[in-house]
Design a protein around this motif. Sequence first.
Motif, mmCIF file in Angstrom:
data_model
loop_
_atom_site.group_PDB
_atom_site.id
_atom_site.type_symbol
_atom_site.label_atom_id
_atom_site.label_comp_id
_atom_site.label_asym_id
_atom_site.label_seq_id
_atom_site.Cartn_x
_atom_site.Cartn_y
_atom_site.Cartn_z
ATOM 1 N N SER A 28 34.099 39.213 34.410
ATOM 2 C CA SER A 28 35.055 38.259 33.833
ATOM 3 C C SER A 28 36.051 38.968 32.922
ATOM 4 O O SER A 28 37.237 38.632 32.913
ATOM 5 C CB SER A 28 34.328 37.135 33.093
ATOM 6 O OG SER A 28 33.521 37.652 32.071
ATOM 7 N N GLU A 31 38.419 40.850 35.406
ATOM 8 C CA GLU A 31 39.373 39.971 36.102
ATOM 9 C C GLU A 31 40.454 39.489 35.142
ATOM 10 O O GLU A 31 41.626 39.428 35.521
ATOM 11 C CB GLU A 31 38.675 38.828 36.821
ATOM 12 C CG GLU A 31 38.141 37.743 35.949
ATOM 13 C CD GLU A 31 37.335 36.686 36.693
ATOM 14 O OE1 GLU A 31 37.437 35.514 36.287
ATOM 15 O OE2 GLU A 31 36.609 37.002 37.638
ATOM 16 N N LEU A 49 40.071 35.936 42.790
ATOM 17 C CA LEU A 49 38.928 35.512 41.980
ATOM 18 C C LEU A 49 37.688 35.287 42.840
ATOM 19 O O LEU A 49 36.581 35.669 42.457
ATOM 20 C CB LEU A 49 39.268 34.251 41.188
ATOM 21 C CG LEU A 49 40.331 34.434 40.099
ATOM 22 C CD1 LEU A 49 40.737 33.084 39.511
ATOM 23 C CD2 LEU A 49 39.846 35.386 39.007
ATOM 24 N N ARG A 53 34.468 37.681 42.047
ATOM 25 C CA ARG A 53 33.285 36.937 41.587
ATOM 26 C C ARG A 53 32.191 36.948 42.640
ATOM 27 O O ARG A 53 31.004 37.030 42.321
ATOM 28 C CB ARG A 53 33.681 35.506 41.228
ATOM 29 C CG ARG A 53 34.549 35.436 39.995
ATOM 30 C CD ARG A 53 35.073 34.047 39.728
ATOM 31 N NE ARG A 53 35.919 34.036 38.548
ATOM 32 C CZ ARG A 53 36.632 32.991 38.165
ATOM 33 N NH1 ARG A 53 36.619 31.866 38.867
ATOM 34 N NH2 ARG A 53 37.380 33.067 37.074
ATOM 35 N N GLY A 57 28.658 38.611 41.975
ATOM 36 C CA GLY A 57 27.521 37.693 42.011
ATOM 37 C C GLY A 57 26.504 37.996 43.097
ATOM 38 O O GLY A 57 25.343 37.592 42.998
#
Length: 139
Positions: A28, A31, A49, A53, A57
Amino acid sequence: MKPAARRKARKLAVQAIYSWQLSENSMSDIEAQFLTDNDTSKIDVDYFLALVRGVAGQVKALDDSLAPFLDRPLNELDHVERAVLRLAAFELRERLDVPYKVAINEAIELAKSFGADESHRFVNGVLDKAIDSLRPTRK
């Protein structure tokens, strides 16, 4: 969004993934930095994104899915090749809206842009071997 905006999103995403791998900062934070430091007017930001992510993840599952098709442990790969392969594996597994040939071709182009001289051949070889397990439907 236009294909060019997605191409730019992939290019920025591979750079963010590379930075994340080296710095071990939170995705985060990375980004946010990338979105602040880059002109995003011609980038599909939502796709960027989703990619960063998604890779962050699912990194363990993505690495596990690539491992059988590598000639050495993933942690011994060049950081650029690792970032490109992780992005491509995520796109092939999770983004069924992207044709598999497009995902592979984009990964090859990213490896040509950012990797060593033969990186694109390595990436192509790994993805050719891994495609049946990453995207069994071959759409």
